[in-house]
Write a protein that holds these residues in place. Structure first.
Motif, PDB file in Angstrom:
ATOM      1  N   GLN A   1     -17.762  96.180 -19.725  1.00 41.40           N
ATOM      2  CA  GLN A   1     -19.021  96.615 -19.097  1.00 41.40           C
ATOM      3  C   GLN A   1     -19.798  97.248 -20.292  1.00 41.40           C
ATOM      4  N   ALA A   2     -21.232  97.446 -20.380  1.00 39.92           N
ATOM      5  CA  ALA A   2     -21.929  98.359 -21.321  1.00 39.92           C
ATOM      6  C   ALA A   2     -22.193  99.674 -20.693  1.00 39.92           C
ATOM      7  N   ASP A   3     -22.989 100.465 -21.547  1.00 45.25           N
ATOM      8  CA  ASP A   3     -23.768 101.505 -20.614  1.00 45.25           C
ATOM      9  C   ASP A   3     -25.248 100.655 -20.037  1.00 45.25           C
ATOM     10  N   LYS A   4     -25.393  99.450 -19.649  1.00 45.87           N
ATOM     11  CA  LYS A   4     -26.486  98.752 -19.079  1.00 45.87           C
ATOM     12  C   LYS A   4     -25.996  98.499 -17.857  1.00 45.87           C
ATOM     13  N   ASN A   5     -27.186  97.935 -17.134  1.00 48.25           N
ATOM     14  CA  ASN A   5     -26.975  97.119 -16.041  1.00 48.25           C
ATOM     15  C   ASN A   5     -26.419  95.758 -16.390  1.00 48.25           C
ATOM     16  N   CYS A   6     -25.862  95.115 -15.368  1.00 41.86           N
ATOM     17  CA  CYS A   6     -25.035  93.700 -15.815  1.00 41.86           C
ATOM     18  C   CYS A   6     -25.682  92.626 -15.512  1.00 41.86           C
ATOM     19  N   THR A   7     -27.037  92.519 -14.790  1.00 45.47           N
ATOM     20  CA  THR A   7     -27.429  91.437 -14.425  1.00 45.47           C
ATOM     21  C   THR A   7     -28.197  90.445 -15.444  1.00 45.47           C
ATOM     22  N   TRP A   8     -28.895  91.025 -16.380  1.00 45.26           N
ATOM     23  CA  TRP A   8     -29.327  90.362 -17.509  1.00 45.26           C
ATOM     24  C   TRP A   8     -28.283  89.603 -18.348  1.00 45.26           C
ATOM     25  N   THR A   9     -27.031  90.333 -18.312  1.00 47.92           N
ATOM     26  CA  THR A   9     -25.974  89.537 -19.115  1.00 47.92           C
ATOM     27  C   THR A   9     -25.268  88.329 -18.291  1.00 47.92           C
ATOM     28  N   ILE A  10     -25.339  88.849 -16.864  1.00 44.85           N
ATOM     29  CA  ILE A  10     -24.979  87.796 -16.049  1.00 44.85           C
ATOM     30  C   ILE A  10     -25.658  86.505 -16.108  1.00 44.85           C
ATOM     31  N   LEU A  11     -27.071  86.740 -16.232  1.00 44.22           N
ATOM     32  CA  LEU A  11     -28.107  85.513 -16.249  1.00 44.22           C
ATOM     33  C   LEU A  11     -27.863  84.782 -17.622  1.00 44.22           C
ATOM     34  N   ALA A  12     -27.808  85.368 -18.714  1.00 47.24           N
ATOM     35  CA  ALA A  12     -27.597  84.735 -20.032  1.00 47.24           C
ATOM     36  C   ALA A  12     -26.240  84.348 -20.101  1.00 47.24           C
ATOM     37  N   LEU A  13     -25.319  84.667 -19.485  1.00 44.39           N
ATOM     38  CA  LEU A  13     -24.035  83.917 -19.691  1.00 44.39           C
ATOM     39  C   LEU A  13     -23.760  82.937 -18.820  1.00 44.39           C
ATOM     40  N   SER A  14     -24.578  82.917 -17.515  1.00 44.75           N
ATOM     41  CA  SER A  14     -24.329  81.884 -16.617  1.00 44.75           C
ATOM     42  C   SER A  14     -25.154  80.605 -17.284  1.00 44.75           C
ATOM     43  N   MET A  15     -26.145  80.977 -17.958  1.00 46.16           N
ATOM     44  CA  MET A  15     -27.215  80.012 -18.327  1.00 46.16           C
ATOM     45  C   MET A  15     -26.379  79.131 -19.543  1.00 46.16           C
ATOM     46  N   ARG A  16     -25.502  79.977 -20.059  1.00 47.67           N
ATOM     47  CA  ARG A  16     -24.709  79.572 -21.405  1.00 47.67           C
ATOM     48  C   ARG A  16     -23.603  78.652 -20.924  1.00 47.67           C
ATOM     49  N   ALA A  17     -22.956  79.098 -19.914  1.00 48.87           N
ATOM     50  CA  ALA A  17     -21.710  78.471 -19.240  1.00 48.87           C
ATOM     51  C   ALA A  17     -22.213  77.238 -18.549  1.00 48.87           C
ATOM     52  N   SER A  18     -23.456  77.329 -17.928  1.00 48.88           N
ATOM     53  CA  SER A  18     -23.833  76.139 -17.316  1.00 48.88           C
ATOM     54  C   SER A  18     -24.322  74.873 -18.292  1.00 48.88           C
ATOM     55  N   GLU A  19     -24.968  75.298 -19.317  1.00 49.15           N
ATOM     56  CA  GLU A  19     -25.255  74.288 -20.250  1.00 49.15           C
ATOM     57  C   GLU A  19     -24.021  73.411 -20.891  1.00 49.15           C
ATOM     58  N   TYR A  20     -23.066  74.392 -21.023  1.00 46.13           N
ATOM     59  CA  TYR A  20     -21.761  73.961 -21.390  1.00 46.13           C
ATOM     60  C   TYR A  20     -21.161  72.942 -20.631  1.00 46.13           C
ATOM     61  N   ILE A  21     -21.286  73.247 -19.220  1.00 40.70           N
ATOM     62  CA  ILE A  21     -20.949  72.175 -18.229  1.00 40.70           C
ATOM     63  C   ILE A  21     -21.619  70.986 -18.137  1.00 40.70           C
ATOM     64  N   VAL A  22     -23.035  71.424 -18.370  1.00 38.53           N
ATOM     65  CA  VAL A  22     -23.625  69.692 -18.554  1.00 38.53           C
ATOM     66  C   VAL A  22     -23.056  69.006 -19.658  1.00 38.53           C
ATOM     67  N   GLU A  23     -22.952  69.670 -20.731  1.00 40.84           N
ATOM     68  CA  GLU A  23     -22.409  69.179 -22.005  1.00 40.84           C
ATOM     69  C   GLU A  23     -21.113  68.483 -21.952  1.00 40.84           C
ATOM     70  N   GLN A  24     -20.123  69.034 -21.243  1.00 46.97           N
ATOM     71  CA  GLN A  24     -18.878  68.588 -20.947  1.00 46.97           C
ATOM     72  C   GLN A  24     -18.898  67.404 -19.986  1.00 46.97           C
ATOM     73  N   LEU A  25     -19.656  67.405 -19.065  1.00 45.58           N
ATOM     74  CA  LEU A  25     -19.751  66.322 -18.149  1.00 45.58           C
ATOM     75  C   LEU A  25     -20.011  65.235 -18.759  1.00 45.58           C
ATOM     76  N   LYS A  26     -21.319  65.183 -19.543  1.00 53.35           N
ATOM     77  CA  LYS A  26     -21.846  64.336 -20.366  1.00 53.35           C
ATOM     78  C   LYS A  26     -20.858  63.543 -21.352  1.00 53.35           C
ATOM     79  N   GLN A  27     -20.106  64.282 -21.990  1.00 52.35           N
ATOM     80  CA  GLN A  27     -18.775  64.005 -22.708  1.00 52.35           C
ATOM     81  C   GLN A  27     -17.915  63.222 -21.929  1.00 52.35           C
ATOM     82  N   GLN A  28     -18.084  63.413 -20.670  1.00 55.12           N
ATOM     83  CA  GLN A  28     -16.807  63.180 -19.955  1.00 55.12           C
ATOM     84  C   GLN A  28     -15.475  63.856 -20.120  1.00 55.12           C
ATOM     85  N   ASN A  29     -15.563  65.264 -20.731  1.00 52.47           N
ATOM     86  CA  ASN A  29     -14.487  65.893 -20.789  1.00 52.47           C
ATOM     87  C   ASN A  29     -14.059  66.734 -19.678  1.00 52.47           C
TER      88      ASN A  29
END
Lengths: 236, 574
Positions: free
Chosen positions: B545-573
């Motif tokens: 954790q940081a000395d920050k609230n966690c929501t903005w980081t959840i959002l950024a990381l979820s976006m990053r992971a989700s774009e990775y999922i799209v990429e991996q599905l496209k590449q049929q990995n």
């Protein structure tokens, strides 16, 4: 007769009967207990509505207690030319609900009202509601002030009883429509916040930094869609 | 009872509809994937009149806004759920106490939170390098920065670019001007040599697109905004995605029991209990995305036992549930005599929450605790609600006059002191430790027959020292504001007012990310090391954790992971 009505009449009927047997004057308040209109509270899920209905169906205060509390609450916030009183905001109905929502209040409210009658009978030979205003105030003068340096759980019962009723009266009144008008709260409506008025800044001897204000929203441009340059500077 | 199977095969099944699940639903559905979102609570949309509590008056609640078991933050709070949900218990171990807040509704806890939207800074991802405690994340601020930037622009957050070392700049909307009590805070904090900046919160002080309204300053973000001018996952992610043509099937009042797997141990979907008919159903999907909250996702994984995953899904490392940590929290308030006798001529509701704050300013190398905290501020002439007028003239004690009484003096005292209290809250970073954890309690199930979580969590001396520092700081600032701090200063016997873990509702770390599958649950894309088609998008993967609230980081990381999922599905990995 539906369940709510019948429950009420059972509770009130038995109480009124009890009073009659003991030779007390039957209450006139009973007539006021007609079925309240069904209120739809906003944004509730069904479990919450069920709880509200369950609490509304119960009756905690008996007619004598209601009469006594009505007098007591109006001594706390009296009606006058200038102000509305506690009973104008129906504070006793609010206390009735809270006593069921927070059951730990019940013994203090009930016992406190008994104490009030006992004390008044001892001093004046009448129960509290039948005493003169001077007699009532004389009793309150003995319990209405507390020493804030003494922890609440070490203060006398009757002092805490009166504090509880005073607190519930104040909250019940100032969260009602007339109470909010009296306190003067201006919010809870759409508006545009653009800083503390100058006369208020002056009154409290504070001011805004120009540097800080320069960063703040220009409310004349709030409706224009935000755009930034690559560095994150707002350009619209 | 037969388990009912749905014949649709979704591209992705997302469990939970809060910040993580909502963002994933938006990214995946807008990429053209067919998505199921499974939410344990009811549908909720604050634009619907029957769901609105915003702009209601206290007398529209029979308890005048007092909290209930269902809404611990008051009868008008939008978040339905709480610390104590009937039929859904959790237990504690070894006399420790963790308070678990769950919000059962579309949008989850994003309907409640304070909208304080702080990016983690460069140091926060590599804090072990700074002080030797905990572990570094396998990613750095630079990996996440592009996603923070996109989240800022997509959702909207006000604030200011200040060029601070560990509180990065962003794409901010302009902040609102400080309120009166906040000007007092600025004065007091500066006198204490503590910097103050405009706060960073996700309300629209300026238009961001044509779908969402602009803030109208009612100060009630916790009641959910009917014009969608503040962030919540339903109004800002899921509904816009549906409007943009995203194929999202919403399953509400559906409580996921486990992730189902095939012979090879790969995920095939989820099984859930429909709370309305209390029957068990199965959904099939190519990818399962868990965003049920750090602890709920850990629970689902631990309950997903199979021949291939005897220790629970993704738990070959035995790390699922471990390293649970919450923000630290402590508070203090003061009566400010210079704020007495206020004019009530104006409306100062503002946005819901603070207009100014203090990010961490200290140098931990000179302190007896390794991580910092930020300061939140509250006060003002708020709408009266339950509790208003309690001990209405207790402050008379500061003037040596009588306390209590009855009659019109109570009215004048209530007015004299209206808006004269200012409070401060510290929210800080604790160190992630393996022996703070949640696990399955084999003795207890919830009303759906699903084994529940058991918590074991102890603060260390570092967090206690940090809370002591908070109390010293608060008192100094409050006195520098000319205030009379209220109550006794919290001391050693109460751990300096340090809240129980869980109380700050920033649970993170239960499925931590790392490069080593033996010591972490997910890789740096939040994909289980053990099963390539299961991802976690809540705060479970936070290494620290940081000395920050966690929501903005959840959002950024979820976006990053989700774009990775799209990429991996496209590449049929996957």
């Amino acid at each position: 007769m539906d369940r709510r009505k019948s429950l009420k009449s059972i509770v009130l009927g038995s109480v009124a009967g009890g009073l009659a047997v003991h030779g007390c004057k039957p209450s006139t308040v009973t007539e006021e207990f007609v079925e309240p209109p069904k209120i739809n509270y906003p944004g509730r899920v069904s479990l919450e509505e069920e709880l509200i209905e369950e609490l509304t169906d119960e009756q905690f205060l008996n007619p004598h207690e209601i009469e006594t509390l009505t007098i007591l609450c109006d001594l706390i916030l009296p009606p006058s030319q200038e102000f509305k009183g506690a009973s104008d905001a129906d504070v006793v109905s609010f206390i009735e609900f809270m006593a069921k929502d927070v059951p730990t209040y019940q013994p203090n409210i009930r016992g406190g009202l008994m104490w009030l009658d006992h004390n008044c009978n001892t001093e004046n030979g009448v129960e509290f509601k039948a005493a003169t205003v001077e007699q009532q105030k004389a009793i309150l003068d003995g319990v209405a002030f507390y020493d804030p340096e003494t922890p609440a759980n070490e203060r006398p019962f009757e002092v805490n009883f009166f504090s509880l009723i005073r607190n519930l009266t104040m909250t019940g009144f100032y969260t009602s429509k007339i109470g909010i008008e009296e306190i003067g709260y201006k919010g809870n409506q759409p508006n545009v916040w653009d800083g503390v008025p100058d006369d208020v800044l002056e009154q409290h001897s504070v001011s805004y930094d120009e540097e800080w204000l320069a960063k703040c929203v220009d409310q004349s441009k709030r409706g224009i869609i935000a755009e930034w340059d690559k560095k994150g500077n707002l350009i619209s | 009872m037969q388990i009912i199977e749905n014949s649709t095969v979704y591209d992705a099944i997302i469990v939970g509809s809060g910040a993580g699940g909502g963002m994933s639903a938006k990214v995946l559905s807008e990429a053209g994937l067919k998505v199921a979102v499974v939410e344990a609570g009811p549908f909720f949309d604050p634009a619907k009149p029957e769901h609105q509590t915003q702009l209601k008056w206290p007398y529209e609640s029979p308890r005048r806004g007092k909290s209930t078991r269902f809404r611990p933050f008051g009868d008008f709070d939008a978040a339905y759920g709480g610390w104590d949900i009937e039929g859904e218990p959790y237990t504690q171990k070894d006399g420790t106490k963790f308070e678990w807040f769950r919000s059962r509704m579309l949008g989850g806890r994003t309907n409640h939170w304070g909208r304080i939207s702080l990016r983690f800074g460069p140091k926060d991802f590599k804090h072990k390098d700074v002080d030797g405690h905990g572990d570094n994340w396998p990613i750095s601020y630079d990996d996440v920065k592009p996603y923070y930037d996109k989240v800022d622009k997509m959702i909207g957050v006000f604030g200011t670019n200040e060029g601070l070392d560990n509180d990065p700049d962003g794409f901010f909307l302009p902040p609102p001007k400080p309120r009166l009590h906040e000007l007092f805070y600025i004065k007091g904090a500066r006198k204490t040599n503590i910097p103050v900046y405009p706060s960073r919160m996700s309300m629209l002080t300026k238009k961001i697109n044509n779908d969402r309204g602009v803030c109208f300053y009612c100060g009630q973000c916790n009641r959910a905004c009917q014009v969608y001018a503040d962030f919540s996952a339903g109004t800002c992610l899921i509904f816009p995605a549906q409007k943009n043509g995203g194929q999202i099937d919403l399953f509400v009042n559906c409580m996921v029991r486990e992730v189902t797997t095939d012979e090879e141990g790969r995920a095939t979907g989820v099984s859930y209990i429909n709370k309305e008919d209390r029957k068990e159903y199965k959904l099939k999907g190519k990818v399962v995305v868990l965003g049920a909250s750090a602890c709920s996702s850990a629970r689902i994984l631990l309950n997903s036992k199979s021949k291939q995953h005897p220790n629970g899904l993704g738990n070959s490392s035995d790390v699922v549930g471990k390293y649970l940590h919450d923000s630290t929290g402590a508070d203090r308030a003061a009566f400010i005599p210079d704020l007495m006798n206020r004019k009530v001529s104006y409306n100062e509701d503002g946005v819901g929450g603070m207009h100014v704050y203090s990010p961490w300013w200290g140098d931990n190398s000179k302190l007896d605790f390794p991580r910092g905290y930020h300061i939140e501020v509250w006060g003002g002439m708020g709408m009266p609600s339950y509790g208003f007028g309690f001990n209405a003239n207790e402050f008379n004690k500061f003037f040596g006059t009588k306390v209590g009484g009855y009659g019109d003096v109570l009215r004048s005292d209530a007015k004299k002191y209206y808006g004269a209290v200012v409070g401060m809250a510290g929210r800080g970073e604790s160190i992630a430790r393996r022996d703070n954890y949640c696990e399955i309690d084999p003795t207890t199930v919830d009303e759906f027959g699903i084994p529940v979580l058991r918590f074991h969590y102890k603060w260390s001396q570092y967090e206690i020292n940090q809370a002591k520092h908070m109390q010293d700081t608060f008192e100094e600032i409050l006195i520098n504001m000319g205030g009379e701090p209220l109550g006794d200063k919290p001391a050693k016997d109460t751990n300096y007012g340090l809240h129980n873990p869980g109380n700050i509702i920033h649970e993170v770390g239960t499925t931590r990310m790392g490069d080593n599958p033996k010591t972490s649950v997910t890789n740096k894309y939040q994909q289980l090391h053990d099963v390539d088609n299961v991802f976690i998008v809540d705060a479970g993967p936070f290494t620290s954790q940081a000395d920050k609230n966690c929501t903005w980081t959840i959002l950024a990381l979820s976006m990053r992971a989700s774009e990775y999922i799209v990429e991996q599905l496209k590449q049929q990995n996957i």
